[in-house]
Each structure stands twice: as structure tokens, then as C-alpha cells.
Design a protein around this motif. Structure first.
Motif, PDB file in Angstrom:
ATOM      1  N   ASN A   1       9.709  -3.227  -9.688  1.00 33.69           N
ATOM      2  CA  ASN A   1       9.226  -4.445  -8.940  1.00 33.69           C
ATOM      3  C   ASN A   1       8.351  -4.284  -8.028  1.00 33.69           C
ATOM      4  O   ASN A   1       7.676  -5.169  -7.349  1.00 33.69           O
ATOM      5  N   ILE A   2       8.254  -2.912  -7.369  1.00 37.92           N
ATOM      6  CA  ILE A   2       7.223  -2.536  -6.384  1.00 37.92           C
ATOM      7  C   ILE A   2       5.892  -2.501  -6.663  1.00 37.92           C
ATOM      8  O   ILE A   2       5.805  -1.221  -7.590  1.00 37.92           O
ATOM      9  N   GLN A   3       4.879  -3.320  -6.620  1.00 34.65           N
ATOM     10  CA  GLN A   3       3.584  -3.003  -7.137  1.00 34.65           C
ATOM     11  C   GLN A   3       2.654  -2.200  -6.017  1.00 34.65           C
ATOM     12  O   GLN A   3       2.500  -2.799  -4.910  1.00 34.65           O
ATOM     13  N   CYS A   4       2.256  -1.053  -6.384  1.00 33.98           N
ATOM     14  CA  CYS A   4       1.460  -0.135  -5.428  1.00 33.98           C
ATOM     15  C   CYS A   4       0.033  -0.175  -5.574  1.00 33.98           C
ATOM     16  O   CYS A   4      -0.421  -0.075  -6.710  1.00 33.98           O
ATOM     17  N   HIS A   5      -0.539  -0.479  -4.424  1.00 32.49           N
ATOM     18  CA  HIS A   5      -2.034  -0.333  -4.314  1.00 32.49           C
ATOM     19  C   HIS A   5      -2.170   1.127  -3.716  1.00 32.49           C
ATOM     20  O   HIS A   5      -2.085   1.272  -2.388  1.00 32.49           O
ATOM     21  N   ILE A   6      -2.403   2.101  -4.456  1.00 34.27           N
ATOM     22  CA  ILE A   6      -2.623   3.630  -3.868  1.00 34.27           C
ATOM     23  C   ILE A   6      -3.829   3.960  -2.990  1.00 34.27           C
ATOM     24  O   ILE A   6      -4.935   3.426  -3.381  1.00 34.27           O
ATOM     25  N   VAL A   7      -3.497   4.470  -1.771  1.00 37.17           N
ATOM     26  CA  VAL A   7      -4.608   4.663  -0.916  1.00 37.17           C
ATOM     27  C   VAL A   7      -4.384   6.225  -0.621  1.00 37.17           C
ATOM     28  O   VAL A   7      -3.168   6.736  -0.627  1.00 37.17           O
ATOM     29  N   GLU A   8      -5.514   6.757  -0.111  1.00 33.04           N
ATOM     30  CA  GLU A   8      -5.114   8.402   0.401  1.00 33.04           C
ATOM     31  C   GLU A   8      -4.482   8.660   1.797  1.00 33.04           C
ATOM     32  O   GLU A   8      -3.811   9.406   1.994  1.00 33.04           O
ATOM     33  N   ASN A   9      -4.575   7.422   2.488  1.00 32.50           N
ATOM     34  CA  ASN A   9      -4.076   7.540   3.683  1.00 32.50           C
ATOM     35  C   ASN A   9      -3.679   6.313   4.550  1.00 32.50           C
ATOM     36  O   ASN A   9      -4.652   5.203   4.419  1.00 32.50           O
TER      37      ASN A   9
ATOM     38  N   THR B   1      -5.786   4.192   7.191  1.00 34.21           N
ATOM     39  CA  THR B   1      -7.126   3.417   7.071  1.00 34.21           C
ATOM     40  C   THR B   1      -6.693   2.089   7.019  1.00 34.21           C
ATOM     41  O   THR B   1      -7.437   0.868   6.759  1.00 34.21           O
ATOM     42  N   ILE B   2      -5.499   1.496   6.885  1.00 33.97           N
ATOM     43  CA  ILE B   2      -4.893   0.289   6.621  1.00 33.97           C
ATOM     44  C   ILE B   2      -4.364  -0.584   7.978  1.00 33.97           C
ATOM     45  O   ILE B   2      -3.991   0.372   9.042  1.00 33.97           O
ATOM     46  N   GLU B   3      -5.062  -1.547   8.394  1.00 33.83           N
ATOM     47  CA  GLU B   3      -4.717  -2.284   9.667  1.00 33.83           C
ATOM     48  C   GLU B   3      -3.272  -2.762   9.299  1.00 33.83           C
ATOM     49  O   GLU B   3      -3.082  -3.751   8.832  1.00 33.83           O
ATOM     50  N   TYR B   4      -2.319  -2.187  10.193  1.00 40.38           N
ATOM     51  CA  TYR B   4      -0.953  -2.598   9.712  1.00 40.38           C
ATOM     52  C   TYR B   4      -0.181  -2.681  11.411  1.00 40.38           C
ATOM     53  O   TYR B   4      -0.443  -2.255  12.169  1.00 40.38           O
ATOM     54  N   ILE B   5       0.733  -3.472  11.183  1.00 32.75           N
ATOM     55  CA  ILE B   5       1.857  -3.692  12.379  1.00 32.75           C
ATOM     56  C   ILE B   5       3.336  -3.107  12.049  1.00 32.75           C
ATOM     57  O   ILE B   5       3.577  -3.137  10.941  1.00 32.75           O
ATOM     58  N   ARG B   6       3.796  -2.290  13.076  1.00 33.67           N
ATOM     59  CA  ARG B   6       5.295  -1.714  12.666  1.00 33.67           C
ATOM     60  C   ARG B   6       6.218  -2.843  13.038  1.00 33.67           C
ATOM     61  O   ARG B   6       6.126  -3.095  14.413  1.00 33.67           O
ATOM     62  N   PHE B   7       6.997  -3.289  12.265  1.00 34.08           N
ATOM     63  CA  PHE B   7       8.281  -4.037  12.788  1.00 34.08           C
ATOM     64  C   PHE B   7       9.770  -3.170  12.756  1.00 34.08           C
ATOM     65  O   PHE B   7      10.337  -3.089  11.407  1.00 34.08           O
ATOM     66  N   GLU B   8       9.867  -2.408  13.722  1.00 32.03           N
ATOM     67  CA  GLU B   8      10.938  -1.374  13.431  1.00 32.03           C
ATOM     68  C   GLU B   8      10.784  -0.473  12.279  1.00 32.03           C
ATOM     69  O   GLU B   8       9.922   0.259  12.404  1.00 32.03           O
ATOM     70  N   ASN B   9      11.657  -0.797  11.218  1.00 31.16           N
ATOM     71  CA  ASN B   9      11.550   0.293  10.184  1.00 31.16           C
ATOM     72  C   ASN B   9      10.568  -0.139   8.932  1.00 31.16           C
ATOM     73  O   ASN B   9      10.635   0.226   7.825  1.00 31.16           O
ATOM     74  N   VAL B  10      10.096  -1.204   9.238  1.00 30.31           N
ATOM     75  CA  VAL B  10       8.893  -1.891   8.280  1.00 30.31           C
ATOM     76  C   VAL B  10       7.448  -1.896   8.853  1.00 30.31           C
ATOM     77  O   VAL B  10       7.195  -2.414   9.704  1.00 30.31           O
ATOM     78  N   LEU B  11       6.473  -1.468   7.598  1.00 29.28           N
ATOM     79  CA  LEU B  11       5.309  -1.421   8.197  1.00 29.28           C
ATOM     80  C   LEU B  11       4.432  -2.534   7.265  1.00 29.28           C
ATOM     81  O   LEU B  11       4.996  -2.820   5.996  1.00 29.28           O
TER      82      LEU B  11
ATOM     83  N   TYR C   1       0.832  -1.324   0.099  1.00 32.22           N
ATOM     84  CA  TYR C   1      -0.125   0.108   0.000  1.00 32.22           C
ATOM     85  C   TYR C   1       0.925   1.377  -0.108  1.00 32.22           C
ATOM     86  O   TYR C   1       2.067   1.358   0.740  1.00 32.22           O
ATOM     87  N   ALA C   2       0.454   2.364  -0.740  1.00 29.85           N
ATOM     88  CA  ALA C   2       1.425   3.259  -0.956  1.00 29.85           C
ATOM     89  C   ALA C   2       0.513   4.639  -1.167  1.00 29.85           C
ATOM     90  O   ALA C   2      -0.638   4.523  -1.671  1.00 29.85           O
ATOM     91  N   LEU C   3       1.372   5.904  -0.974  1.00 29.90           N
ATOM     92  CA  LEU C   3       0.499   7.299  -1.237  1.00 29.90           C
ATOM     93  C   LEU C   3       0.588   7.554  -2.572  1.00 29.90           C
ATOM     94  O   LEU C   3      -0.167   8.040  -3.281  1.00 29.90           O
ATOM     95  N   GLU C   4       1.477   6.992  -3.351  1.00 30.26           N
ATOM     96  CA  GLU C   4       1.963   7.179  -4.908  1.00 30.26           C
ATOM     97  C   GLU C   4       2.858   6.272  -5.360  1.00 30.26           C
ATOM     98  O   GLU C   4       3.217   5.026  -4.510  1.00 30.26           O
ATOM     99  N   GLU C   5       2.843   6.057  -6.609  1.00 31.39           N
ATOM    100  CA  GLU C   5       3.572   5.079  -7.424  1.00 31.39           C
ATOM    101  C   GLU C   5       5.167   4.926  -7.015  1.00 31.39           C
ATOM    102  O   GLU C   5       5.755   6.067  -6.689  1.00 31.39           O
ATOM    103  N   SER C   6       5.686   3.725  -7.050  1.00 26.37           N
ATOM    104  CA  SER C   6       7.138   3.909  -6.624  1.00 26.37           C
ATOM    105  C   SER C   6       7.958   3.838  -8.155  1.00 26.37           C
ATOM    106  O   SER C   6       7.408   3.268  -9.051  1.00 26.37           O
TER     107      SER C   6
END
Length: 205
Positions: free
Chosen positions: A58-66, A69-79, A49-54
Motif C-alpha cells: 500500500n506504500i506507493q514509492c516515487h524513487i529518487v536518488e537522494n 533533492t526534495i523540499e521537506y519538513i521534519r515532524f519528529e519521526n516523519v518526513l 518519495y523513497a530510495l527504493e521500493e517498499s
């Protein structure tokens, strides 16, 4: 382009690709990072999920406004999408989802949570598809019940699965299975279909 086989694990690869970036791993990539799915050998596609295309192809982005709104977990520097988010995303677009990854992930979740799916919050609109996969997921690793005895991995020396490294297992799966009786080789997709049909037949007995 960074590929998974260049790293010690798929998780390390994903961390290097999306770490410290405003992206949330989703779908199969999320399941891999959560270690609910072993992944494939020499992967290069990453779903986020991303706010804009990469700029990375090889990174396939599903664009969201915010991203909130996604349920996520933070693992140090990775969402990373939560298990519920990742599973619901794949159930809602099941026709285009990696069925093997989803069923394996459901199976691992079930057995790592005291044989229960109760921690997964399956959306109402995904419940029917989840019910269709649930029993298959529970029996996914019971090889004798699911995999026809005429099929086996196409590596030369018999090796216990527990003794295989992730790389060895992925390579074997990528090469496909072959029949012990006929020698016919099957693609991964064909084996997935055979496994699914075999389970349905046993479930209807």
C-alpha cells in the motif's frame, strides 16, 4: 494492512505507516499530514518519495536518488513534503492528481495565510495550471456559490458541518450526494465535476 479508519486521525495513521523510515510523504499523503486536506474514510494508499521500493503493497514509492533533492519538513519521526513541494508535484502531473485534494489544500492554505498564496513557491512550468485553479480554490468553501442548491449530503439527520466529526464528514462524502428534488444519487467524482462546472459558470457571469 493498516488503514486510516483504524486510527484517531489520518495524521496518526500516516505517522504509524512511515515514521522512522527513509521516506518523505508526497502528494495527497503530504497534504493530509500537513492538515491541508481532510482525507478520505478507510484510506490505505500512502504516497512517498523513497530510495527504493517498499515491501508494503500500500506504500506507493516515487524513487529518487537522494532525498535531499526534495523540499521537506521534519515532524519528529516523519518526513513530509513542504506545501510548495506537494502542490508543485500535483500541478506538474495534474491529469493524474486528486483535483479535490489539491483545490481544498490550496483553499486552506490561502485562508490560513491571511488570504494569500504568497508563501507558495509555484514553479514557472506549473503557473498556468495554478492560475486556472486559484479562483476555484479561493471560493471552495463558499457553498452557496459553488454547490448547486439541488444537491445535499446523503445523511438522514440535518447536521451543521461544524458539528460533524471527521469520520462523519468523510463517510458522508464517500456515500456521495443526492438531489433534494429528484433523489438521484451522485458519485464523489460526479459531484466534483458539478462543483467545478458551477463555479466556472458563476465566474463567467
Amino acid at each position: 494492512m493498516k488503514i486510516s479508519s483504524d486510527y484517531t486521525s489520518n495524521r496518526a495513521w500516516l505517522r504509524d505507516v512511515v515514521g522512522n523510515q527513509p521516506m518523505i510523504l508526497r502528494s495527497v499523503s503530504a497534504l493530509e499530514f500537513l492538515q491541508l486536506f481532510v482525507g478520505y474514510f478507510s484510506e490505505n494508499k500512502v504516497e512517498v518519495y523513497a530510495l527504493e521500493e517498499s515491501p508494503e503493497e500500500n506504500i506507493q514509492c516515487h524513487i529518487v536518488e537522494n532525498l535531499d533533492t526534495i523540499e521537506y519538513i521534519r515532524f519528529e519521526n516523519v518526513l513530509c513534503s513542504s506545501p510548495s513541494q506537494a502542490v508543485n508535484d500535483m500541478l506538474s502531473d495534474f491529469e493524474h492528481s486528486d483535483e479535490t485534494a489539491l483545490v481544498e489544500a490550496l483553499s486552506k492554505y490561502y485562508y490560513s495565510h491571511e488570504e494569500s498564496f504568497s508563501g507558495l513557491n509555484i514553479k514557472k512550468e506549473n503557473q498556468k495550471q495554478f492560475e486556472e485553479l486559484k479562483d476555484w480554490a479561493i471560493n471552495y468553501f463558499e457553498v452557496e456559490k459553488i454547490v448547486p442548491r439541488s444537491l445535499h449530503l446523503s445523511y438522514q439527520t440535518p447536521t451543521a458541518l461544524g458539528n460533524m466529526s471527521q469520520t462523519e464528514l468523510n463517510t458522508a462524502l464517500q456515500e456521495g450526494y443526492e438531489s433534494a428534488l429528484t433523489g438521484k444519487k451522485y458519485s464523489v467524482e460526479e459531484v466534483n465535476q458539478i462543483m467545478k462546472e458551477e463555479f466556472k459558470q458563476k465566474a463567467n457571469v
